[in-house]
Design a protein around this motif. Structure first.
Motif, PDB file in Angstrom:
ATOM      1  N   GLU A 111     -37.120  36.396  85.591  1.00 52.09           N
ATOM      2  CA  GLU A 111     -37.029  37.510  86.460  1.00 52.09           C
ATOM      3  C   GLU A 111     -37.685  36.894  87.865  1.00 52.09           C
ATOM      4  N   LYS A 112     -38.836  36.226  87.431  1.00 49.22           N
ATOM      5  CA  LYS A 112     -39.416  35.711  88.926  1.00 49.22           C
ATOM      6  C   LYS A 112     -38.696  34.521  89.500  1.00 49.22           C
ATOM      7  N   GLU A 113     -37.921  33.640  88.492  1.00 49.58           N
ATOM      8  CA  GLU A 113     -37.202  32.856  89.233  1.00 49.58           C
ATOM      9  C   GLU A 113     -36.035  33.213  90.048  1.00 49.58           C
ATOM     10  N   ASN A 114     -35.301  34.220  89.476  1.00 44.79           N
ATOM     11  CA  ASN A 114     -34.370  34.840  90.000  1.00 44.79           C
ATOM     12  C   ASN A 114     -34.744  35.730  91.535  1.00 44.79           C
ATOM     13  N   THR A 115     -35.895  36.233  91.346  1.00 40.69           N
ATOM     14  CA  THR A 115     -36.449  36.940  92.534  1.00 40.69           C
ATOM     15  C   THR A 115     -36.729  35.995  93.770  1.00 40.69           C
ATOM     16  N   ALA A 116     -37.165  34.752  93.389  1.00 43.47           N
ATOM     17  CA  ALA A 116     -37.377  33.520  94.226  1.00 43.47           C
ATOM     18  C   ALA A 116     -36.021  33.097  95.008  1.00 43.47           C
ATOM     19  N   ILE A 117     -35.106  32.903  94.178  1.00 47.69           N
ATOM     20  CA  ILE A 117     -33.848  32.762  94.624  1.00 47.69           C
ATOM     21  C   ILE A 117     -33.358  34.112  95.638  1.00 47.69           C
ATOM     22  N   GLU A 118     -33.527  34.982  95.105  1.00 50.36           N
ATOM     23  CA  GLU A 118     -32.896  36.190  96.039  1.00 50.36           C
ATOM     24  C   GLU A 118     -33.566  36.278  97.450  1.00 50.36           C
ATOM     25  N   ASN A 119     -34.953  35.932  97.354  1.00 51.05           N
ATOM     26  CA  ASN A 119     -35.838  35.847  98.605  1.00 51.05           C
ATOM     27  C   ASN A 119     -35.461  34.661  99.667  1.00 51.05           C
ATOM     28  N   ALA A 120     -35.185  33.541  98.759  1.00 50.02           N
ATOM     29  CA  ALA A 120     -34.748  32.508  99.714  1.00 50.02           C
ATOM     30  C   ALA A 120     -33.446  32.907 100.356  1.00 50.02           C
ATOM     31  N   ILE A 121     -32.561  33.485  99.827  1.00 48.07           N
ATOM     32  CA  ILE A 121     -31.367  33.912 100.405  1.00 48.07           C
ATOM     33  C   ILE A 121     -31.531  34.951 101.518  1.00 48.07           C
ATOM     34  N   SER A 122     -32.475  35.930 101.255  1.00 49.80           N
ATOM     35  CA  SER A 122     -32.859  36.694 102.337  1.00 49.80           C
ATOM     36  C   SER A 122     -33.575  35.796 103.669  1.00 49.80           C
ATOM     37  N   SER A 123     -34.203  34.963 103.232  1.00 47.36           N
ATOM     38  CA  SER A 123     -34.718  34.253 104.359  1.00 47.36           C
ATOM     39  C   SER A 123     -33.953  33.172 105.047  1.00 47.36           C
ATOM     40  N   LYS A 124     -32.778  33.265 104.474  1.00 51.10           N
ATOM     41  CA  LYS A 124     -31.728  32.290 105.372  1.00 51.10           C
ATOM     42  C   LYS A 124     -32.044  31.095 105.478  1.00 51.10           C
ATOM     43  N   TYR A 125     -32.252  30.343 104.302  1.00 51.83           N
ATOM     44  CA  TYR A 125     -32.665  28.878 104.342  1.00 51.83           C
ATOM     45  C   TYR A 125     -31.021  28.275 104.450  1.00 51.83           C
ATOM     46  N   ASP A 126     -31.162  27.246 104.822  1.00 48.78           N
ATOM     47  CA  ASP A 126     -29.826  26.271 105.152  1.00 48.78           C
ATOM     48  C   ASP A 126     -29.356  25.878 103.583  1.00 48.78           C
ATOM     49  N   ALA A 127     -30.416  25.475 102.679  1.00 50.79           N
ATOM     50  CA  ALA A 127     -29.797  25.141 101.444  1.00 50.79           C
ATOM     51  C   ALA A 127     -30.885  25.569 100.270  1.00 50.79           C
ATOM     52  N   ILE A 128     -30.541  25.705  99.144  1.00 58.52           N
ATOM     53  CA  ILE A 128     -31.464  26.385  98.124  1.00 58.52           C
ATOM     54  C   ILE A 128     -31.025  25.260  96.761  1.00 58.52           C
ATOM     55  N   ILE A 129     -32.122  24.658  96.382  1.00 55.46           N
ATOM     56  CA  ILE A 129     -32.021  23.841  95.218  1.00 55.46           C
ATOM     57  C   ILE A 129     -32.671  24.762  94.117  1.00 55.46           C
ATOM     58  N   VAL A 130     -32.173  24.737  93.166  1.00 59.02           N
ATOM     59  CA  VAL A 130     -32.558  25.515  91.956  1.00 59.02           C
ATOM     60  C   VAL A 130     -32.749  24.861  90.755  1.00 59.02           C
ATOM     61  N   GLN A 131     -34.051  24.664  90.221  1.00 62.00           N
ATOM     62  CA  GLN A 131     -34.065  24.173  88.749  1.00 62.00           C
ATOM     63  C   GLN A 131     -34.101  25.293  87.803  1.00 62.00           C
ATOM     64  N   PRO A 132     -33.263  25.447  87.107  1.00 62.24           N
ATOM     65  CA  PRO A 132     -33.095  26.800  86.191  1.00 62.24           C
ATOM     66  C   PRO A 132     -34.214  26.702  85.168  1.00 62.24           C
ATOM     67  N   ASN A 133     -34.471  27.917  84.741  1.00 61.84           N
ATOM     68  CA  ASN A 133     -35.470  28.082  83.698  1.00 61.84           C
ATOM     69  C   ASN A 133     -34.555  28.468  82.265  1.00 61.84           C
ATOM     70  N   ASN A 134     -33.344  29.014  82.645  1.00 62.01           N
ATOM     71  CA  ASN A 134     -32.441  29.321  81.799  1.00 62.01           C
ATOM     72  C   ASN A 134     -30.848  29.370  82.694  1.00 62.01           C
ATOM     73  N   GLY A 135     -30.112  28.499  82.706  1.00 65.12           N
ATOM     74  CA  GLY A 135     -28.850  28.268  83.409  1.00 65.12           C
ATOM     75  C   GLY A 135     -28.095  29.312  83.532  1.00 65.12           C
ATOM     76  N   GLU A 136     -27.737  30.046  82.414  1.00 59.94           N
ATOM     77  CA  GLU A 136     -27.101  31.308  82.469  1.00 59.94           C
ATOM     78  C   GLU A 136     -27.735  32.398  83.247  1.00 59.94           C
ATOM     79  N   ALA A 137     -29.101  32.639  83.020  1.00 63.19           N
ATOM     80  CA  ALA A 137     -29.642  33.485  83.737  1.00 63.19           C
ATOM     81  C   ALA A 137     -29.779  33.544  85.264  1.00 63.19           C
ATOM     82  N   GLN A 138     -29.802  32.322  85.504  1.00 61.73           N
ATOM     83  CA  GLN A 138     -29.788  31.937  87.006  1.00 61.73           C
ATOM     84  C   GLN A 138     -28.541  31.960  87.577  1.00 61.73           C
ATOM     85  N   ARG A 139     -27.376  31.588  86.808  1.00 62.71           N
ATOM     86  CA  ARG A 139     -25.972  31.544  87.123  1.00 62.71           C
ATOM     87  C   ARG A 139     -25.426  32.636  88.454  1.00 62.71           C
TER      88      ARG A 139
END
Length: 335
Positions: A88-116
């Motif tokens: 949940e925390k990792e997915n929230t971090a990804i969503e926040n990065a999207i909202s912050s309009k980063y040019d690239a987002i690199i994800v080291q998954p905790n659980n690949g299917e949960a982050q997919r």
């Protein structure tokens, strides 16, 4: 002289630097505060790195190497965020990065299917997406930088075929269920060792989730329940080191075989001391260099999609000194 493990202290650094995020560009900024604007800095690309967990020694090492490598690019500003081994925390971090309009987002998954689905959102928002350690396959438009987990375990399993004695009793420590690296390494051990050595008996097997403390707790129970154990087969070094710590100095365990993956500084020293048998190097140094190179090529439009792996060298007592030398040169191991 006693060697000091700088690498194992990385988690403390990560605890401070990843709670909010840390910027790095021409130089690394490990403050959680927003850095003052540098008017002389060249305009460039904002990159977010979502780390799996600062409590995981390899994840901490990788995040620190990525921060260092980002400093080699004067057109990249990197912010690192801690997923805290929580989907949940990792997915929230990804969503926040999207909202912050980063040019690239690199994800080291905790659980690949949960982050997919969240990495899919990155792509849908027109942001460059890279998954690493472990990659998430099958996301159209996303790139990946990883190692081949099957090969990592297979080089250990091939060695174990020759080393583990007939009718041996072994225990197996697994990474998180559903994790690509954990699952592929276990498949390799099955196909490359257990299927070829039906005489070997698995007396205990469980998930320790890459965690040293969980591995120690399991091993304590297994020693009491099963007594004689000839080998510890672990899907990473952190769990192997934890299990080994439980039997260190105990009569009857002096010749135990211990296999891991990652090539952490701790594992290399254990191999050098004759306490651990082998590991496969998953170099955070090589991985970070390839991750930043991949990100830069995608950001500059040199390439549209990249899927690539680092090598998987086996480390044993015969070659461990050359890798320890590399770690010393980077200050990860000191005298």
């Amino acid at each position: 002289m006693k060697k000091r493990l700088v690498a194992m202290g990385l988690t403390a650094v990560m605890a401070m630097s990843l709670l909010v995020g840390c910027g790095s560009g021409g130089s690394n900024n490990t403050s959680s505060e927003t850095p003052a604007k540098d008017e002389t800095k060249k305009s460039g690309y904002r990159v977010a790195y979502i780390a799996r967990a600062q409590s995981d020694s390899f994840a901490a090492w990788l995040a620190n190497e990525i921060m260092a490598e980002a400093g080699e690019y004067d057109d990249i500003t990197l912010d690192v965020f801690d997923g805290q081994a929580d989907d949940e925390k990792e997915n929230t971090a990804i969503e926040n990065a999207i909202s912050s309009k980063y040019d690239a987002i690199i994800v080291q998954p905790n659980n690949g299917e949960a982050q997919r689905p969240y990495v899919e959102k990155v792509v849908q928002n027109g942001i460059i997406a890279i998954t690493t350690n472990a990659r998430i396959d099958g996301i159209e438009g996303a790139s990946s930088v990883d190692a081949d987990p099957y090969k990592q375990a297979a080089v250990n399993a091939t060695l174990a075929l020759e080393q583990i004695p007939e009718n041996a009793r072994v225990v197996v420590l697994n990474g998180p269920s559903g994790n690509f690296h954990a699952d592929e390494r276990r498949k390799a051990w099955q196909a490359e060792f257990f299927d070829k050595r039906p005489d070997v008996k698995i007396v205990a097997e469980d998930f320790a989730n890459w965690n040293k403390d969980e591995a120690m707790a399991l091993m304590e129970d297994w020693v009491i329940a099963h007594g004689e154990i000839d080998a510890i087969i672990s899907m990473n070094d952190n769990m192997a080191a934890g299990a080994l710590e439980v039997v260190a100095g105990k009569p009857g365990y002096e010749d135990i075989f211990v296999y891991g993956v990652d090539g952490t500084a701790e594992a290399l020293l254990l191999i050098q001391e004759g306490k651990m048998t082998a590991t496969c190097l998953q170099s955070a140094i090589d991985l970070s260099e390839l991750i930043l190179d991949t990100a830069h090529r995608l950001l500059t439009g040199e390439e549209k999609q990249i899927d690539t792996d680092i090598a998987a060298p086996l480390i044993t007592k015969d070659n461990v000194d050359e890798y320890i030398k590399i770690y010393k040169e980077r200050g990860l191991i000191t005298e």
